[in-house]
Design an enzyme around this catalytic site. Structure first.
Site, PDB file in Angstrom:
ATOM      1  N   GLY A  12     -99.634   9.751  87.830  1.00 42.09           N
ATOM      2  CA  GLY A  12    -100.214  10.348  86.629  1.00 42.09           C
ATOM      3  C   GLY A  12    -101.469  11.125  86.981  1.00 42.09           C
ATOM      4  CG  ASP A  13    -104.608  10.476  85.596  1.00 37.95           C
ATOM      5  OD1 ASP A  13    -104.528  10.711  84.379  1.00 37.95           O
ATOM      6  OD2 ASP A  13    -104.798   9.342  86.058  1.00 37.95           O
ATOM      7  CE  LYS A  16     -98.016  14.029  83.508  1.00 40.02           C
ATOM      8  NZ  LYS A  16     -98.948  13.337  84.410  1.00 40.02           N
ATOM      9  CG  ASN A  38     -99.216   5.469  78.184  1.00 42.11           C
ATOM     10  OD1 ASN A  38     -98.829   6.355  77.433  1.00 42.11           O
ATOM     11  ND2 ASN A  38     -98.393   4.802  78.965  1.00 42.11           N
ATOM     12  N   GLY A  40    -103.213  11.120  78.646  1.00 44.92           N
ATOM     13  CA  GLY A  40    -104.372  11.904  78.239  1.00 44.92           C
ATOM     14  C   GLY A  40    -104.277  13.244  78.936  1.00 44.92           C
ATOM     15  CG  HIS A  41    -101.053  15.256  79.026  1.00 45.09           C
ATOM     16  ND1 HIS A  41     -99.731  15.443  78.705  1.00 45.09           N
ATOM     17  CD2 HIS A  41    -101.073  14.249  79.921  1.00 45.09           C
ATOM     18  CE1 HIS A  41     -98.992  14.576  79.387  1.00 45.09           C
ATOM     19  NE2 HIS A  41     -99.788  13.842  80.122  1.00 45.09           N
ATOM     20  CB  THR A 127    -104.012   2.684  78.790  1.00 45.66           C
ATOM     21  OG1 THR A 127    -102.783   2.473  78.106  1.00 45.66           O
ATOM     22  CG2 THR A 127    -103.781   3.546  80.020  1.00 45.66           C
ATOM     23  CD  GLN A 222     -97.438   7.735  80.855  1.00 45.50           C
ATOM     24  OE1 GLN A 222     -96.297   7.886  80.459  1.00 45.50           O
ATOM     25  NE2 GLN A 222     -98.465   7.889  80.039  1.00 45.50           N
ATOM     26  CB  THR A 303    -109.228   3.853  80.124  1.00 42.93           C
ATOM     27  OG1 THR A 303    -109.053   4.497  81.393  1.00 42.93           O
ATOM     28  CG2 THR A 303    -107.878   3.442  79.578  1.00 42.93           C
ATOM     29  NE  ARG A 305    -108.415   2.194  83.273  1.00 42.69           N
ATOM     30  CZ  ARG A 305    -107.187   1.714  83.431  1.00 42.69           C
ATOM     31  NH1 ARG A 305    -107.008   0.555  84.020  1.00 42.69           N
ATOM     32  NH2 ARG A 305    -106.141   2.389  83.002  1.00 42.69           N
ATOM     33  N   GLY A 417    -108.897  26.058  89.585  1.00 45.76           N
ATOM     34  CA  GLY A 417    -110.008  25.788  88.664  1.00 45.76           C
ATOM     35  C   GLY A 417    -109.439  25.443  87.309  1.00 45.76           C
TER      36      GLY A 417
HETATM   37  P1  IMP Z   1     -99.793   1.220  80.418  1.00 48.30           P
HETATM   38  O1  IMP Z   1     -98.932   2.421  80.484  1.00 48.30           O
HETATM   39  O2  IMP Z   1    -100.957   1.348  79.475  1.00 48.30           O
HETATM   40  O3  IMP Z   1     -99.002  -0.028  80.201  1.00 48.30           O
HETATM   41  O4  IMP Z   1    -100.475   1.021  81.877  1.00 48.30           O
HETATM   42  C1  IMP Z   1     -99.707   0.670  83.038  1.00 48.30           C
HETATM   43  C2  IMP Z   1    -100.261   1.389  84.269  1.00 48.30           C
HETATM   44  O5  IMP Z   1    -100.001   2.790  84.147  1.00 48.30           O
HETATM   45  C3  IMP Z   1    -101.773   1.258  84.467  1.00 48.30           C
HETATM   46  O6  IMP Z   1    -102.037   1.228  85.854  1.00 48.30           O
HETATM   47  C4  IMP Z   1    -102.315   2.540  83.866  1.00 48.30           C
HETATM   48  O7  IMP Z   1    -103.562   2.890  84.419  1.00 48.30           O
HETATM   49  C5  IMP Z   1    -101.217   3.519  84.280  1.00 48.30           C
HETATM   50  N1  IMP Z   1    -101.106   4.686  83.381  1.00 48.30           N
HETATM   51  C6  IMP Z   1    -100.513   4.732  82.173  1.00 48.30           C
HETATM   52  N2  IMP Z   1    -100.580   5.967  81.659  1.00 48.30           N
HETATM   53  C7  IMP Z   1    -101.228   6.722  82.554  1.00 48.30           C
HETATM   54  C8  IMP Z   1    -101.577   8.104  82.601  1.00 48.30           C
HETATM   55  O8  IMP Z   1    -101.287   8.897  81.694  1.00 48.30           O
HETATM   56  N3  IMP Z   1    -102.243   8.517  83.706  1.00 48.30           N
HETATM   57  C9  IMP Z   1    -102.533   7.672  84.737  1.00 48.30           C
HETATM   58  N4  IMP Z   1    -102.215   6.384  84.744  1.00 48.30           N
HETATM   59  C10 IMP Z   1    -101.574   5.898  83.658  1.00 48.30           C
END
Ligand code: IMP
Length: 431
Positions: A12-13, A16, A38, A40-41, A127, A222, A303, A305, A417
């Protein structure tokens, strides 16, 4: 009837949101297919900066935005997002929301929190948005769907059955107060009224758009390594972010696909717990991460984080090509590699004397392996002004070519960029 699938190739991240904004310039429809809040685009267009959770990242483009069957929807977040966009003058009137999509309920968020706490040191670092518990109920065939909002009597009956069991578990296992059905029904009645105009048969709408010759873009959320079947289980999400899962979530068959674009960050990152062979700490990691609050700094959109940093992992990129049948790579954050010095890409792993050049067959190997790196010359120049492949320094060109060799597909877009125009498209460059 061109159909493009955009998939994340890492954890993820991978940028996208940025890729969707580029790829949707000529699209007639853009569809979110799996995952939920979960995701965040981030989309940046001039002064406008959007951090989207459920609304497709093409919302600044003319394409019809769609939330497909495979998504789990928290109605409070969705309506909040629609209102926030509207306050910025961006309207979601044409949004279509699948009636088959599942609803995230208040108890899903509670369970996500208490289960993580219960797991202690073994926690996944979710998340906490209720994603896992919502998909668990979907698989157990007790979930509430968006279409249930259209008949609040059925909604109430299903909720009562659910709450009886949920409240018992919450009280007896997790020492939590019970949730009140009447309160939830009143809350969701309000959402029902506001969401009703958007509810549609989205698979049919996608099919008609394709038949009408429109370019449809399926926006994955993701990434490949978070896939529940093919990722680093159990440190994964609860949906299928690979291309096949994206198609299932949209309700489209594989033969309709023209292109599968793999969004790939030029270095690798991960949030949450779980193995990460090419993880690095120290000065280079800090430099790649940037400073909290800065545009493009590596802190979670949802989050907040701090993301873990690492070198590009070629083994995983090859794995992503295989799992997704990638046709192209969209390389993001390439400008972040400027001035880092010597660069590394992992091309295999070593574990107990064995060399693995494919994703290892057992989790222990992946958890404990050492990456085998290939070193590549870095470059000092600021490349954020590059608009053509030839504008890139020779070392940067070689890095891209090496990524192409490893992925075994062309790198067709290179983001240098966060701004829209900070893009090199190699589509027209003969190699
Ligand atoms: P959940 O999808 O909230 O259940 O999280 C499960 C795992 O997927 C965790 O390690 C999250 O940090 C990761 N995760 C879920 N969605 C994303 C995303 O959009 N980007 C990055 N990591 C994600």
């Amino acid at each position: 009837m061109p159909l493009t699938v955009l998939v994340g190739t890492q954890w993820g991240d991978e940028g996208k949101g940025r890729a969707v904004d580029v790829l949707s310039a000529d699209a007639g429809m853009v569809v979110r297919c799996q995952g939920g809040t979960n995701a965040g685009h981030t989309v940046i267009a001039g002064e406008t900066i959007l951090k989207l959770r459920l609304i497709p990242s093409s919302i600044l483009r003319p394409a019809v935005p769609v939330i497909g069957d495979g998504v789990v929807i928290d109605p409070e977040v969705l309506l909040g997002e629609i209102d926030a966009l509207s306050a910025q003058g961006i309207h979601c009137d044409r949004l279509l929301v699948s009636g088959n999509a599942h609803l995230i309920m208040p108890y899903h968020r509670v369970f996500d929190r208490v289960i993580e706490r219960h797991l202690g040191r073994a926690q996944l670092g979710t998340t906490r948005k209720g994603i896992g518990p919502a998909y668990a109920d979907k698989a157990a065939r007790i979930g509430l769907r968006v279409q249930d909002l259209l008949d609040m009597k059925i909604f109430g009956q299903k909720l009562e059955v659910n709450l009886k069991e949920k409240n018992a578990v919450l009280a007896k296992v997790y020492n939590q107060l019970p949730l009140d059905a009447k309160k939830i029904i009143a809350e969701y009645e309000g959402y029902a009224e506001r969401l009703a105009p958007y509810i549609a048969d989205t698979s049919l709408a996608i099919s008609r758009a394709l038949q009408g010759g429109l370019h449809v873009l399926l926006e994955g959320a993701q990434g490949t390594l978070l896939d529940i079947d093919h990722g680093t289980y159990p440190f994964v999400t609860s949906s299928q972010p690979i291309a096949a899962g994206i198609l299932a979530g949209a309700g489209v068959g594989p033969c309709a696909v023209d292109r599968v674009v793999g969004a790939t960050k030029a270095h690798c990152t991960r949030v949450g717990t779980g193995p990460f062979p090419t993880e690095i700490e120290g000065d280079i990691a800090d430099r790649l991460r940037g400073v909290r609050g800065e545009l493009g700094a590596e802190f979670g959109t949802v989050t907040g984080r701090q993301r873990r940093m690492g070198w590009l992992d070629g083994v995983l990129l090859r794995y992503a090509t295989r799992l997704n049948s990638l046709s192209d790579v969209f390389l993001s954050k390439f400008d972040k590699l400027s001035g880092v010095g010597q660069l590394k890409i992992a091309t295999a792993y070593r574990y107990e004397g064995e060399v693995y050049d494919e994703f290892p067959p057992h989790q222990t190997i992946f958890h404990k392996c050492e990456p085998i790196y290939e070193e590549l010359e870095g470059w000092e120049e600021d490349i954020s002004g590059a608009r053509a492949f030839a504008d890139l320094p020779a070392a940067a060109q070689r890095y891209v070519r090496r990524v192409e060799e490893i992925a075994d597909v062309p790198v067709t877009w290179i983001s240098v960029g966060p701004e829209r125009e900070q893009l090199v498209s190699t589509a027209t460059v003969s190699v």
